[in-house]
Design a protein around this motif. Structure first.
Motif, mmCIF file in Angstrom:
data_model
loop_
_atom_site.group_PDB
_atom_site.id
_atom_site.type_symbol
_atom_site.label_atom_id
_atom_site.label_comp_id
_atom_site.label_asym_id
_atom_site.label_seq_id
_atom_site.Cartn_x
_atom_site.Cartn_y
_atom_site.Cartn_z
ATOM 1 N N MET B 1 0.941 -1.256 -0.047
ATOM 2 C CA MET B 1 -0.108 -0.069 -0.074
ATOM 3 C C MET B 1 0.870 1.216 -0.261
ATOM 4 O O MET B 1 1.919 1.232 0.817
ATOM 5 C CB MET B 1 -0.769 -0.133 1.274
ATOM 6 C CG MET B 1 -1.914 0.971 1.505
ATOM 7 S SD MET B 1 -3.232 1.156 2.332
ATOM 8 C CE MET B 1 -3.004 -0.102 3.597
ATOM 9 N N GLU B 436 8.972 9.926 7.862
ATOM 10 C CA GLU B 436 10.030 9.958 6.806
ATOM 11 C C GLU B 436 11.321 9.127 7.492
ATOM 12 O O GLU B 436 11.757 8.646 6.466
ATOM 13 C CB GLU B 436 10.322 11.308 6.400
ATOM 14 C CG GLU B 436 9.343 11.837 5.511
ATOM 15 C CD GLU B 436 9.683 13.411 5.039
ATOM 16 O OE1 GLU B 436 10.706 13.920 5.483
ATOM 17 O OE2 GLU B 436 8.936 14.080 4.514
ATOM 18 N N ALA B 438 11.327 6.943 9.459
ATOM 19 C CA ALA B 438 10.859 5.307 9.472
ATOM 20 C C ALA B 438 10.914 5.150 8.291
ATOM 21 O O ALA B 438 11.298 3.673 7.796
ATOM 22 C CB ALA B 438 9.750 5.219 10.115
ATOM 23 N N ALA B 439 10.495 5.680 7.108
ATOM 24 C CA ALA B 439 10.245 5.242 5.889
ATOM 25 C C ALA B 439 11.635 5.093 5.335
ATOM 26 O O ALA B 439 11.879 3.954 4.631
ATOM 27 C CB ALA B 439 9.503 6.266 4.907
ATOM 28 N N GLY B 442 12.902 1.888 5.876
ATOM 29 C CA GLY B 442 12.194 0.483 5.397
ATOM 30 C C GLY B 442 10.897 0.146 5.493
ATOM 31 O O GLY B 442 10.334 -0.659 5.243
ATOM 32 N N ALA B 443 10.453 0.875 6.615
ATOM 33 C CA ALA B 443 9.186 0.559 7.258
ATOM 34 C C ALA B 443 7.888 0.665 6.477
ATOM 35 O O ALA B 443 7.934 2.045 6.036
ATOM 36 C CB ALA B 443 8.902 1.199 8.472
ATOM 37 N N SER B 444 7.055 0.008 6.140
ATOM 38 C CA SER B 444 5.778 0.183 5.446
ATOM 39 C C SER B 444 4.843 1.430 6.108
ATOM 40 O O SER B 444 5.169 1.487 7.186
ATOM 41 C CB SER B 444 5.040 -1.016 5.248
ATOM 42 O OG SER B 444 4.678 -1.399 6.690
ATOM 43 N N PRO B 445 4.158 1.939 5.472
ATOM 44 C CA PRO B 445 3.414 3.029 6.051
ATOM 45 C C PRO B 445 2.463 2.239 7.218
ATOM 46 O O PRO B 445 2.401 2.979 8.340
ATOM 47 C CB PRO B 445 2.020 3.390 5.083
ATOM 48 C CG PRO B 445 2.739 3.191 3.577
ATOM 49 C CD PRO B 445 3.636 2.061 4.025
ATOM 50 N N ARG B 447 3.499 -0.124 9.328
ATOM 51 C CA ARG B 447 4.329 -0.457 10.196
ATOM 52 C C ARG B 447 4.904 1.089 11.042
ATOM 53 O O ARG B 447 5.089 1.053 12.178
ATOM 54 C CB ARG B 447 5.581 -0.910 9.578
ATOM 55 C CG ARG B 447 6.657 -1.961 10.130
ATOM 56 C CD ARG B 447 5.888 -3.051 11.066
ATOM 57 N NE ARG B 447 6.746 -3.386 12.036
ATOM 58 C CZ ARG B 447 7.726 -4.464 12.054
ATOM 59 N NH1 ARG B 447 8.048 -4.925 10.922
ATOM 60 N NH2 ARG B 447 8.730 -4.420 13.299
ATOM 61 N N ARG B 448 5.034 2.130 10.146
ATOM 62 C CA ARG B 448 5.398 3.402 10.826
ATOM 63 C C ARG B 448 4.379 3.704 11.662
ATOM 64 O O ARG B 448 4.614 4.231 12.760
ATOM 65 C CB ARG B 448 5.436 4.236 9.541
ATOM 66 C CG ARG B 448 7.091 4.495 9.101
ATOM 67 C CD ARG B 448 6.890 4.472 7.484
ATOM 68 N NE ARG B 448 6.094 5.489 6.946
ATOM 69 C CZ ARG B 448 6.027 5.450 5.437
ATOM 70 N NH1 ARG B 448 6.550 4.373 4.732
ATOM 71 N NH2 ARG B 448 5.291 6.492 4.735
#
Ligand SMILES: Nc1ncnc2c1ncn2[C@@H]1O[C@H](COP(=O)(O)OP(=O)(O)OP(=O)(O)O)[C@@H](O)[C@H]1O
Ligand SMILES: [Mg+2]
Lengths: 361, 534
Positions: B1, B436, B438-439, B442-445, B447-448
């Protein structure tokens, strides 16, 4: 040391421009190649589009249509930041207040499903590398600015990023600490060998860290070159003046000589033209007895700045010249001095002369 | 997503609930308002019909008087409390702020204990002058009731504003040569202007829409909410009730809107003498008096609840029989209240937290408009929302008769509080950059959101949760309209008992309500205090 070298990629930015929703044109379409393992510095005044360019590479902004970002030749347009494997150090560090130092550093690895033991080993390695031993269990709000900076760097590097992106990572620190961390950062980046893109508006930082420097102004790249290039051979008046101190001298060039109100100056270029624009760095000018020089003027002011003294000389060129003299020389205000400059130190710029130039009588 | 679609998904529940249970019903209310004999012109009746106009004027004057009096009282006490440190200060503050979440019905009852037929004021005046003064059931009683619930709110706002003042401002002014007097006049009070305007607007809007107090005092005082209530339930005059509700809603909303845009209000000079010893004592006495006004009726009610015979006084003996009787009669209302409060909490968490995040990161006009719409229920009296819900969903028998109907009302009413509370935290922690960060690792939305956003929003979530539970437990205006004989909540039961039970039972029931609500209030203050220190 078991530190493995980074998996750097070559980055290519192709015709990337950026117009924000409100119509702000932050970046004119620009193309730029960054070699694998290279440290490239984006340098320019506030608002010139450095952060925007960095965020396009990171995948936090999409370039205007037509622009592409390539990692090792592969278009990464379809990959959001979380899949680009970029390490990023934010100006505000963006450390997670809800996690300890160690958890912050290990977060990217946890996301990647690295086992707890491997994660701990890697975190320990980075803690050592960034000199923050003993802080692992601290909360973020218990760290000093310099320590936060190191944690942010460790966290970005821990994931073995393809590209490391740093946005003014030292700006929030005081001058002395900035200088020390700059040295540490330089050693670390070289030992890691990751492709690094570093944003700053501090020209000293840019020259100390960059393999190459990209000088930007008003959304455009004005020059790309090694620190030596941009300092000694600026392509424009803007670059000359933005990086270091520069005397810009506008005068008639006749047969390889600049005709100045206070005398003449030989340059390396043998041509002739009415409005030449030359750059002379203050440290390349030496003060001599007026009789011994082809060019002379009057000392208008002297300021002692420690390692040298900055002398302002009027009457030599149309505008006052800045001269860096040794701190032991005796220079008095009002005194007449001669100025000697080697022809190689005078760099002719291609900019047109400003029209307010009037030869003084 | 992608991040974009995640943000949109975060907004979906909010959009759904707001549309179905707020926008749609309000639209329906507006339509119904135009279905009377005069059609659309029915709306003009609010100002044209002499009886309605008189009521409107009455309501506005009362609300204005309440606001003015509250502002004066709260400014004196609030500035005094924030500017001085003395033993017992925190107890005094607690006393001044504990009635914060008392519903209007309870306050009505407290006013009766104060100035009603069996009230202390009556007793005292009887002793002193031989004549019993009773004014609880007049407009003065209502005025006193409105003061009672406005004072805590306004004092808190003013204290917070005084505390937030940058001491640097005062120091700068002094460095420029301003005396203490000029500093207050030119720096402190102007800086407090927005807080004055904000709290004044809230006091005014609440006083305009308050219903519970008037309902308990059960007088013939003509105020708009009472008029709407009688038009709707007794006269079954739906069109008039609807158009009056819309009118009332518009006035309250306009007042609260105005607050957002008003510049710092000029304020008269007063504070120069604050250093004066005499003034200190005067202010302290004044503040103690205000505290007494808030605490004494509550104490009266508590003592009445455990007195064998209130009329004969505490000498008649202390007993728990009334409490036991209340428990027997109303245990189910208490259980239902808790069920609804926690269901409301669950719903507002699921809807509110993701929505607050989405609205914060999206920014832009659309987000601002959405936020405005979603927080409208703050400005619109519960009465109007309840009416709108009834007119829209009253026909769905099963739904209408179940406690879910009340739940919907509570969710619409409390959602803005959750949203505001969480968004306030987001505004201070720069979630955008954390997200940003966390992104970039590599974290997905999703997960963040779970790893970084929610944990960092915790203070706001906790504060919002306490607020939602407290408000839901005490909610009366909406609930009274939405309840059925089988779905009575605690405040509805309270109103029942005030109307039909002996004073001791009513007091015992109030006592139970205090016992439930006070811990929540204390927790809320603790959380707020912790926030401020952090
Ligand atoms: N989201 C945005 N919407 C509109 N304009 C923006 C946005 N972000 C940046 N800009 C504008 O784009 C231009 C370039 O911004 P950018 O942040 O890239 O500058 P910068 O070189 O990083 O400056 P600084 O050194 O101050 O950080 C500025 O004029 C800025 O105001
Ligand atoms: Mg920037």
């Amino acid at each position: 040391m078991t530190m493995d070298l980074g998996h750097g990629v070559a980055v290519r930015i192709e015709a990337c421009g950026k117009t924000f929703a409100d119509g702000t044109r932050a970046l004119e379409p620009a193309t730029l190649d960054i070699a694998r393992g290279e440290t490239l510095v984006l340098l320019g005044p506030s608002g010139c589009g450095k952060t925007t360019m960095l965020r396009i590479i990171a995948g936090l902004e999409t370039p205007d249509s037509g622009g592409r970002v390539l990692f090792d030749g592969r278009d990464v347009a379809s990959e959001p930041i979380e899949r680009r494997n970029v390490g990023m150090v934010f100006q505000s560090y963006a450390l997670f207040p809800n996690m300890s130092v160690a958890d912050n550093i290990g977060y990217g690895l946890k996301i990647r499903g690295v086992s707890k033991a491997d994660r701990a080993a890697r975190v320990a390695e980075l803690v050592r590398l960034t000199n923050i031993e003993g802080l692992e269990n601290r909360r973020i709000d218990q760290l000093s600015g310099g320590q936060r900076q190191r944690v942010a760097l460790a966290r970005a590097v821990a994931i073995r990023p393809a590209v490391l992106l740093l946005d003014e990572p030292l700006t929030a620190l005081d001058a002395a600490l900035r200088e020390r961390l700059r040295g540490e950062l330089d050693r670390l980046l070289r030992s890691l060998g990751i492709t690094t893109i570093y944003v700053t508006h501090d020209q000293a930082e840019a020259m100390a860290l960059g393999d190459r420097i990209v000088v930007m102004s008003k959304g455009m790249i004005t020059q790309v070159g090694t620190p030596r290039d941009v300092y000694l051979r600026p392509e424009s008046r803007f670059v000359a003046e933005f990086i270091g101190a520069a005397n810009i001298v506008e005068a008639e060039l006749r047969d390889g000589r600049l005709l100045l109100p206070g005398g003449i100056l030989a340059v390396a270029d043998a041509g002739s033209r009415p409005g030449a624009v030359a750059m002379i760095r203050p440290e390349t000018i030496s003060l001599t007895a007026p009789e011994a020089a082809m060019l002379s003027g009057h000392v208008d002011g002297v300021s002692f700045v420690g390692d040298r003294q900055r002398v302002i000389v009027t009457g030599a060129a149309a505008k006052p010249l800045t001269v860096d003299a040794s701190n032991s020389a005796v220079v008095r205000t009002g005194e007449r001095v001669g100025l000697t400059i080697s022809p190689e130190a005078i760099w002719l710029l291609s900019d047109p002369p400003s029209n307010d130039v009037r030869p003084e009588g | 997503m992608t991040h974009r679609s995640f943000v949109l998904a975060c907004l979906a529940p909010l959009a759904l609930v707001t549309t179905a249970f707020f926008l749609l019903p309000m639209g329906r209310l507006m339509l119904v308002g135009a279905t009377g004999p005069h059609g659309l012109a029915g709306y003009l009746d609010i100002v044209l019909e002499p009886r309605y106009r008189a009521t409107l004027i009455n309501t506005v004057v009362l609300a204005a008087a309440t606001t003015l009096a509250t502002m004066v009282i709260a400014t004196i006490s609030g500035m005094f409390l924030e500017r001085h440190r003395f033993p017992g200060r925190s107890i005094l503050i607690a006393m001044l702020t504990f009635p914060l979440a008392f519903p209007g019905v309870v306050i009505g009852f407290l006013i009766i204990l104060l100035a009603g037929r069996q009230g202390v004021i009556g007793d005292l005046t009887q002793i002193l002058t031989g004549e019993k003064i009773v004014f609880a059931y007049s407009i003065w009683g209502l005025f006193l009731g409105y003061l009672y619930f406005s004072i805590p709110r306004v004092i808190l706002t003013i204290m917070a504003a005084v505390q937030k003042l940058d001491p640097g401002l005062e120091e700068a002014a002094r460095s420029l040569g301003a005396g203490p007097w000029a500093v207050q006049r030119d720096v402190v009070l102007p800086a407090l202007g927005p807080a004055f305007v904000a709290s004044g607007a809230i006091a005014f809007a609440t006083a305009m829409g308050a219903f519970g107090t008037a309902f308990t005092l059960a007088t013939n005082i003509d105020v708009l909410p009472m008029l709407i209530y009688t038009e709707f339930t007794l006269a079954a005059n739906f069109a008039t009730a609807a158009s009056l509700s819309i009118g009332l809603g518009l006035i309250s909303w306009a007042i609260l809107r105005y607050r957002a845009h008003s510049p710092a209000a000029p304020w008269r000079r007063r504070a120069d003498a604050m250093r004066d010893r005499l003034i200190f004592i005067a202010q302290l006495s004044f503040t103690l008096l205000v505290a007494a006004f808030l605490v004494v009726p509550a104490l009266l009610s508590i003592s009445a609840g455990i007195t064998a015979n209130y009329f004969r006084g505490i000498s008649s003996g202390v007993t728990l029989q009334w409490v036991a009787q209340v428990w027997e009669l109303y245990a189910d209302t208490i259980a239902l209240s808790f069920l609804i409060a926690f269901a409301t909490l669950g719903a507002t968490l699921v809807i509110g937290v993701p929505a607050a995040y989405a609205l914060h990161v999206r920014g832009g006009t659309l987000s601002r408009v959405t936020e405005e719409v979603v927080t409208l229920p703050l400005a619109i009296p519960g009465m109007a929302i309840a009416l709108a819900l009834l007119l829209t969903y009253g026909g769905f028998g099963g739904f209408r008769r179940s406690w879910m109907f009340i739940l919907v009302g509570h969710v619409v009413f409390t959602l803005p509080f959750m949203l505001r509370s969480v968004m306030a935290v987001f505004a201070t922690i720069d979630v955008g950059t954390l997200d940003e960060g966390a992104a970039s690792l590599g974290a997905s939305p999703m997960r963040r959101f779970i790893d970084v956003i929610v944990p960092n929003a915790m203070p706001g979530i906790v504060a919002g949760s306490l607020m939602v539970v407290t408000l839901s437990l005490g909610e009366f205006n909406l609930t009274w309209m939405l309840h059925t004989p089988l779905t009575k909540t605690l405040p509805v039961g309270l109103a029942d008992s005030y109307a039909s039970m002996r004073l001791e039972v009513a007091s015992a029931y109030t006592l139970i309500f205090f016992i439930m609500i006070v811990p929540l209030l204390v927790a809320m203050q603790l959380v707020a205090g912790k926030e401020q220190r952090a």
